[in-house]
Structure formats: structure tokens, C-alpha cells
Design a protein around this motif. Structure first.
Motif, mmCIF file in Angstrom:
data_model
loop_
_atom_site.group_PDB
_atom_site.id
_atom_site.type_symbol
_atom_site.label_atom_id
_atom_site.label_comp_id
_atom_site.label_asym_id
_atom_site.label_seq_id
_atom_site.Cartn_x
_atom_site.Cartn_y
_atom_site.Cartn_z
ATOM 1 N N LEU A 62 0.834 -1.208 0.000
ATOM 2 C CA LEU A 62 0.000 0.000 0.000
ATOM 3 C C LEU A 62 0.867 1.256 0.000
ATOM 4 C CD1 LEU A 62 -2.890 -0.991 2.432
ATOM 5 C CD2 LEU A 62 -3.059 -0.536 -0.026
ATOM 6 N N ALA A 63 1.925 1.257 0.778
ATOM 7 C CA ALA A 63 2.834 2.409 0.796
ATOM 8 C C ALA A 63 3.494 2.585 -0.566
ATOM 9 C CB ALA A 63 3.883 2.227 1.886
ATOM 10 N N TYR A 64 3.832 1.496 -1.217
ATOM 11 C CA TYR A 64 4.436 1.524 -2.559
ATOM 12 C C TYR A 64 3.493 2.192 -3.561
ATOM 13 C CZ TYR A 64 6.062 -0.425 -7.028
ATOM 14 O OH TYR A 64 6.480 -0.593 -8.318
ATOM 15 N N VAL A 65 2.216 1.866 -3.474
ATOM 16 C CA VAL A 65 1.233 2.390 -4.418
ATOM 17 C C VAL A 65 0.794 3.810 -4.050
ATOM 18 C CG1 VAL A 65 -1.133 2.070 -5.269
ATOM 19 C CG2 VAL A 65 0.389 0.115 -5.067
ATOM 20 N N ARG A 66 0.543 4.053 -2.768
ATOM 21 C CA ARG A 66 -0.048 5.320 -2.332
ATOM 22 C C ARG A 66 0.952 6.429 -2.051
ATOM 23 N NH1 ARG A 66 -4.629 3.180 1.892
ATOM 24 N NH2 ARG A 66 -6.010 2.264 0.331
ATOM 25 N N ASP A 67 2.179 6.065 -1.726
ATOM 26 C CA ASP A 67 3.160 7.062 -1.304
ATOM 27 C C ASP A 67 4.524 6.779 -1.942
ATOM 28 O OD1 ASP A 67 4.000 9.275 0.071
ATOM 29 O OD2 ASP A 67 4.026 8.326 2.046
#
Length: 89
Positions: free
Chosen positions: A57-62
Motif C-alpha cells: 500500500l505504501a508503494y502504491v499510495r506514497d
């Protein structure tokens, strides 16, 4: 999420969980998507754990949070024999 590092074809993350030491997550991606994932947490119920999901999720969102580093082999190639031996001492 304590750290996100992109190296070679993998995302490496340190994720704080319920233990004092953060869990180490490694996610390999390829053209088809998720190629593999591992985490040092004790999750054993099948599928991927929530720490891997958090890293993805961090890879995709941030994505601007991700620190890109050169491949380890490239870094080590520039070191002398003595410097390499000092790493293991």
C-alpha cells in the motif's frame, strides 16, 4: 512504516508490528505483479501477512517515500579486498 527501499527488483521495508523489533518485509515484483513476498513476522495462516500488505500500500499510495538504492553487488564491486574482509570482522 519505518522504511521503504527499492533495490534491484524488490521492495524492502521495515514495518513496526507488535514486537519491539520491526519486521523485515521483502516484496519482489515483475511485469505480472507480485512475484514473491516474505516477512519476518510469525504469521502462518496462508497468503500474505498484513505487514506485506502495508508495504505494498505504501508503494502504491506514497511512492515518493521510497528510497532507491543501487544493487548490493554494484556497491560491493567498488570495495577493495581488505574493505570487504572488514565487513565480516
Amino acid at each position: 512504516m519505518l522504511s521503504l527501499v527499492w533495490r534491484d527488483d524488490a521492495l524492502e521495508a521495515r514495518v513496526q508490528g507488535s514486537q519491539p523489533q520491526p519486521y523485515l518485509v521483502r516484496v519482489r515484483l515483475d511485469a505480472g505483479g507480485l512475484a514473491g513476498a516474505s516477512c519476518t513476522c510469525p504469521y502462518t495462516w496462508g497468503g500474505i501477512c498484513k505487514h506485506v500488505v502495508a508495504a505494498l500500500l505504501a508503494y502504491v499510495r506514497d511512492p515518493e517515500r521510497i528510497e532507491e538504492r543501487p544493487p548490493l553487488a554494484e556497491i560491493l564491486a567498488g570495495l577493495s579486498r581488505e574493505a570487504l574482509q572488514a565487513l565480516t570482522a
